[in-house]
Design a protein around this motif. Structure first.
Motif, PDB file in Angstrom:
ATOM      1  N   PHE A 105      -2.135   2.207  14.708  1.00 56.32           N
ATOM      2  CA  PHE A 105      -2.165   3.530  14.095  1.00 56.32           C
ATOM      3  C   PHE A 105      -0.739   3.915  13.718  1.00 56.32           C
ATOM      4  CE2 PHE A 105      -6.192   5.921  15.741  1.00 56.32           C
ATOM      5  CZ  PHE A 105      -6.973   5.159  14.897  1.00 56.32           C
ATOM      6  N   LEU A 106      -0.562   4.355  12.480  1.00 56.23           N
ATOM      7  CA  LEU A 106       0.680   4.956  12.018  1.00 56.23           C
ATOM      8  C   LEU A 106       0.385   6.442  11.888  1.00 56.23           C
ATOM      9  CD1 LEU A 106       3.582   4.577  10.977  1.00 56.23           C
ATOM     10  CD2 LEU A 106       2.596   4.285   8.689  1.00 56.23           C
ATOM     11  N   LYS A 107       1.175   7.276  12.565  1.00 54.81           N
ATOM     12  CA  LYS A 107       0.864   8.703  12.688  1.00 54.81           C
ATOM     13  C   LYS A 107       2.078   9.536  12.273  1.00 54.81           C
ATOM     14  CE  LYS A 107      -0.239  12.008  16.425  1.00 54.81           C
ATOM     15  NZ  LYS A 107      -0.429  12.101  17.904  1.00 54.81           N
ATOM     16  N   PHE A 108       1.840  10.570  11.468  1.00 58.04           N
ATOM     17  CA  PHE A 108       2.888  11.539  11.141  1.00 58.04           C
ATOM     18  C   PHE A 108       2.493  12.896  11.680  1.00 58.04           C
ATOM     19  CE2 PHE A 108       4.732  14.880   8.457  1.00 58.04           C
ATOM     20  CZ  PHE A 108       6.075  14.632   8.700  1.00 58.04           C
ATOM     21  N   THR A 109       3.382  13.498  12.492  1.00 59.98           N
ATOM     22  CA  THR A 109       3.178  14.843  13.015  1.00 59.98           C
ATOM     23  C   THR A 109       4.323  15.716  12.526  1.00 59.98           C
ATOM     24  OG1 THR A 109       2.174  13.902  15.011  1.00 59.98           O
ATOM     25  CG2 THR A 109       2.804  16.233  15.088  1.00 59.98           C
ATOM     26  N   PRO A 110       4.049  16.700  11.665  1.00 62.09           N
ATOM     27  CA  PRO A 110       5.129  17.560  11.161  1.00 62.09           C
ATOM     28  C   PRO A 110       5.535  18.599  12.205  1.00 62.09           C
ATOM     29  CG  PRO A 110       3.038  18.273  10.258  1.00 62.09           C
ATOM     30  CD  PRO A 110       2.746  17.042  11.079  1.00 62.09           C
ATOM     31  N   ASP A 111       6.770  19.076  12.096  1.00 59.36           N
ATOM     32  CA  ASP A 111       7.236  20.157  12.968  1.00 59.36           C
ATOM     33  C   ASP A 111       6.643  21.497  12.555  1.00 59.36           C
ATOM     34  OD1 ASP A 111       8.739  18.205  14.179  1.00 59.36           O
ATOM     35  OD2 ASP A 111      10.687  19.125  13.747  1.00 59.36           O
ATOM     36  N   SER A 112       6.250  21.623  11.282  1.00 62.17           N
ATOM     37  CA  SER A 112       5.614  22.856  10.803  1.00 62.17           C
ATOM     38  C   SER A 112       4.571  22.503   9.750  1.00 62.17           C
ATOM     39  CB  SER A 112       6.659  23.825  10.232  1.00 62.17           C
ATOM     40  OG  SER A 112       7.367  23.205   9.181  1.00 62.17           O
ATOM     41  N   ASP A 113       3.694  23.429   9.470  1.00 67.56           N
ATOM     42  CA  ASP A 113       2.578  23.185   8.552  1.00 67.56           C
ATOM     43  C   ASP A 113       3.045  22.957   7.111  1.00 67.56           C
ATOM     44  OD1 ASP A 113       0.846  23.417  10.641  1.00 67.56           O
ATOM     45  OD2 ASP A 113       0.224  25.469  10.174  1.00 67.56           O
ATOM     46  N   ASN A 114       2.136  22.409   6.329  1.00 68.35           N
ATOM     47  CA  ASN A 114       2.313  22.214   4.881  1.00 68.35           C
ATOM     48  C   ASN A 114       3.398  21.203   4.529  1.00 68.35           C
ATOM     49  OD1 ASN A 114       1.977  25.666   5.085  1.00 68.35           O
ATOM     50  ND2 ASN A 114       0.333  24.385   4.300  1.00 68.35           N
ATOM     51  N   SER A 115       3.536  20.181   5.351  1.00 63.73           N
ATOM     52  CA  SER A 115       4.520  19.140   5.072  1.00 63.73           C
ATOM     53  C   SER A 115       3.957  18.137   4.074  1.00 63.73           C
ATOM     54  CB  SER A 115       4.921  18.420   6.357  1.00 63.73           C
ATOM     55  OG  SER A 115       5.905  17.451   6.095  1.00 63.73           O
ATOM     56  N   LYS A 116       4.826  17.614   3.238  1.00 64.25           N
ATOM     57  CA  LYS A 116       4.453  16.560   2.288  1.00 64.25           C
ATOM     58  C   LYS A 116       4.959  15.222   2.823  1.00 64.25           C
ATOM     59  CE  LYS A 116       4.682  19.595  -1.756  1.00 64.25           C
ATOM     60  NZ  LYS A 116       4.864  20.848  -1.025  1.00 64.25           N
ATOM     61  N   THR A 117       4.128  14.187   2.691  1.00 69.61           N
ATOM     62  CA  THR A 117       4.519  12.869   3.192  1.00 69.61           C
ATOM     63  C   THR A 117       4.179  11.781   2.181  1.00 69.61           C
ATOM     64  OG1 THR A 117       2.387  12.426   4.241  1.00 69.61           O
ATOM     65  CG2 THR A 117       4.061  13.540   5.582  1.00 69.61           C
ATOM     66  N   TYR A 149       0.867  -1.177   0.000  1.00 69.00           N
ATOM     67  CA  TYR A 149       0.000   0.000   0.000  1.00 69.00           C
ATOM     68  C   TYR A 149       0.905   1.230   0.000  1.00 69.00           C
ATOM     69  CZ  TYR A 149      -2.810   3.834   1.787  1.00 69.00           C
ATOM     70  OH  TYR A 149      -3.416   5.061   1.945  1.00 69.00           O
ATOM     71  N   THR A 150       0.566   2.228  -0.822  1.00 66.15           N
ATOM     72  CA  THR A 150       1.294   3.499  -0.818  1.00 66.15           C
ATOM     73  C   THR A 150       0.300   4.650  -0.773  1.00 66.15           C
ATOM     74  OG1 THR A 150       1.372   3.694  -3.236  1.00 66.15           O
ATOM     75  CG2 THR A 150       3.200   2.531  -2.181  1.00 66.15           C
ATOM     76  N   ASP A 151       0.743   5.756  -0.185  1.00 65.67           N
ATOM     77  CA  ASP A 151      -0.091   6.952  -0.135  1.00 65.67           C
ATOM     78  C   ASP A 151       0.807   8.183  -0.059  1.00 65.67           C
ATOM     79  OD1 ASP A 151      -2.655   8.280  -0.045  1.00 65.67           O
ATOM     80  OD2 ASP A 151      -2.230   8.739   2.054  1.00 65.67           O
ATOM     81  N   TYR A 152       0.280   9.291  -0.559  1.00 67.01           N
ATOM     82  CA  TYR A 152       0.986  10.571  -0.559  1.00 67.01           C
ATOM     83  C   TYR A 152       0.014  11.637  -0.072  1.00 67.01           C
ATOM     84  CZ  TYR A 152       2.962  14.876  -2.468  1.00 67.01           C
ATOM     85  OH  TYR A 152       3.439  16.144  -2.612  1.00 67.01           O
ATOM     86  N   ASP A 153       0.492  12.514   0.808  1.00 64.25           N
ATOM     87  CA  ASP A 153      -0.319  13.645   1.270  1.00 64.25           C
ATOM     88  C   ASP A 153       0.520  14.900   1.092  1.00 64.25           C
ATOM     89  OD1 ASP A 153      -1.686  15.642   2.831  1.00 64.25           O
ATOM     90  OD2 ASP A 153      -2.764  14.012   3.804  1.00 64.25           O
ATOM     91  N   SER A 154      -0.006  15.875   0.367  1.00 66.13           N
ATOM     92  CA  SER A 154       0.767  17.073   0.024  1.00 66.13           C
ATOM     93  C   SER A 154       0.634  18.202   1.036  1.00 66.13           C
ATOM     94  CB  SER A 154       0.338  17.592  -1.355  1.00 66.13           C
ATOM     95  OG  SER A 154      -1.024  17.985  -1.324  1.00 66.13           O
ATOM     96  N   ASP A 155      -0.168  18.015   2.089  1.00 59.07           N
ATOM     97  CA  ASP A 155      -0.367  19.126   3.033  1.00 59.07           C
ATOM     98  C   ASP A 155      -0.784  18.604   4.402  1.00 59.07           C
ATOM     99  OD1 ASP A 155      -0.732  21.556   4.251  1.00 59.07           O
ATOM    100  OD2 ASP A 155      -2.532  22.095   3.118  1.00 59.07           O
ATOM    101  N   VAL A 156       0.210  18.260   5.228  1.00 65.45           N
ATOM    102  CA  VAL A 156      -0.059  17.809   6.594  1.00 65.45           C
ATOM    103  C   VAL A 156       0.359  18.929   7.540  1.00 65.45           C
ATOM    104  CG1 VAL A 156       0.381  16.050   8.350  1.00 65.45           C
ATOM    105  CG2 VAL A 156       0.396  15.423   5.926  1.00 65.45           C
ATOM    106  N   ASP A 157      -0.539  19.296   8.458  1.00 64.17           N
ATOM    107  CA  ASP A 157      -0.287  20.393   9.391  1.00 64.17           C
ATOM    108  C   ASP A 157      -0.093  19.875  10.813  1.00 64.17           C
ATOM    109  OD1 ASP A 157      -0.561  22.233   7.321  1.00 64.17           O
ATOM    110  OD2 ASP A 157      -2.730  22.395   7.618  1.00 64.17           O
ATOM    111  N   THR A 158       0.549  20.681  11.640  1.00 61.82           N
ATOM    112  CA  THR A 158       0.857  20.265  13.022  1.00 61.82           C
ATOM    113  C   THR A 158      -0.410  19.994  13.828  1.00 61.82           C
ATOM    114  OG1 THR A 158       0.997  22.578  13.706  1.00 61.82           O
ATOM    115  CG2 THR A 158       3.051  21.498  13.065  1.00 61.82           C
ATOM    116  N   ALA A 159      -1.462  20.771  13.584  1.00 58.23           N
ATOM    117  CA  ALA A 159      -2.699  20.606  14.357  1.00 58.23           C
ATOM    118  C   ALA A 159      -3.532  19.419  13.886  1.00 58.23           C
ATOM    119  CB  ALA A 159      -3.531  21.883  14.277  1.00 58.23           C
ATOM    120  N   SER A 160      -3.226  18.880  12.715  1.00 57.92           N
ATOM    121  CA  SER A 160      -3.991  17.738  12.203  1.00 57.92           C
ATOM    122  C   SER A 160      -3.024  16.712  11.606  1.00 57.92           C
ATOM    123  CB  SER A 160      -5.032  18.181  11.183  1.00 57.92           C
ATOM    124  OG  SER A 160      -4.407  18.932  10.165  1.00 57.92           O
ATOM    125  N   PRO A 161      -2.366  15.916  12.469  1.00 55.45           N
ATOM    126  CA  PRO A 161      -1.427  14.903  11.989  1.00 55.45           C
ATOM    127  C   PRO A 161      -2.093  13.921  11.032  1.00 55.45           C
ATOM    128  CG  PRO A 161      -1.287  15.152  14.373  1.00 55.45           C
ATOM    129  CD  PRO A 161      -2.496  15.918  13.929  1.00 55.45           C
TER     130      PRO A 161
END
Length: 193
Positions: free
Chosen positions: A168-180, A49-61
Motif C-alpha cells: 500500500f502506498l498511502k498519502f495523508t495530508p496535514d490539512s484538507d483539500n490537498s492535491k497529489t 503509472y501516474t495518477d492525480y487527485d485534486s482533493d485528499v482530506d485528512t480523514a480519508s487518505p
C-alpha cells in the motif's frame, strides 16, 4: 563484462568462451552504452503509472495498492511523489486488504511493445491494517507550487518488490483539500543465476 583488444577489434566477454564486438556510433565512432533500466525500456520490460487527485482530506487518505505476481520476475520500482499541501507518503508491505480497489491502467514505456506488466496497480483500496511500514516521505510546502520527493538516482531509490506480495502506498495530508500526484516507474526482470 570486460573489454578486450583482439587484433583491431574491440570486444567484450559475454561468457567464458564468447566474445561480442563492441558497437560504435557511426556519427562519432564512440562506444555507446546505456544503463540497465534504460535497456529495459528498449526491451519492452519497463512500465509506468501516474495518477492525480485534486482533493485528499485528512480523514480519508489516498491509497494505492501494488500487487506483485508469484513469479521470479521481480519489479524494480521507484516512486516519484508530489503534493501541493503538506503531507506524508508511506509505503507499507503486506497490508490486510479489505477491498482491492479499482484496477489502474499501466503503460509500457516502449510504446512499440505489446508486453504487459505483471505487477498490478489499483487506486482507492481499503484495509483493516496497513501492514509493515517500509518507507516514509514528506512532501508539500503549503503553497500553490507543489513540491515533490522522488528518484533522482535510481540506484539509491529503487526498491525490488517481494514476489507474491501486496503493498500500500498511502498519502495523508496535514490539512484538507490537498492535491497529489504519484508516478510509479519500474522494470520487471528475472535474475540470471
Amino acid at each position: 563484462m570486460s573489454l578486450i583488444h583482439r587484433s583491431d577489434i574491440q570486444a567484450y566477454r559475454s561468457s567464458d568462451s564468447s566474445f561480442q564486438p563492441a558497437r560504435l556510433d557511426k556519427a562519432t565512432n564512440t562506444i555507446q552504452t546505456i544503463d540497465y533500466a534504460h535497456h529495459e525500456i528498449h526491451a519492452g520490460s519497463h512500465f509506468f503509472y501516474t495518477d492525480y487527485d485534486s482533493d485528499v482530506d485528512t480523514a480519508s487518505p489516498k491509497y494505492y495498492r501494488i500487487t506483485t505476481p508469484d513469479t521470479e520476475k521481480w519489479g524494480h520500482m521507484i516512486f516519484v511523489l508530489y503534493s501541493e499541501g503538506v503531507g506524508t507518503w508511506q509505503l507499507f508491505e503486506n497490508p490486510t486488504v479489505n477491498a482491492a480497489g479499482t484496477a489502474a491502467t499501466v503503460f509500457n514505456s516502449n510504446r512499440n511493445s505489446a508486453t504487459t506488466a505483471t505487477i498490478v496497480v489499483a487506486y482507492d483500496p481499503t484495509s483493516t491494517a496497513d501492514g509493515t511500514l517500509l518507507k516514509t516521505w514528506r512532501t508539500g510546502s503549503g503553497t500553490t507550487a507543489p513540491t515533490r520527493i522522488g528518484s533522482e538516482n535510481r540506484s539509491d531509490n529503487e526498491i525490488i518488490l517481494k514476489q507474491n506480495e501486496d503493498y500500500f502506498l498511502k498519502f495523508t495530508p496535514d490539512s484538507d483539500n490537498s492535491k497529489t500526484k504519484v508516478e510509479l516507474e519500474w522494470y520487471e526482470h528475472t535474475d540470471i543465476a
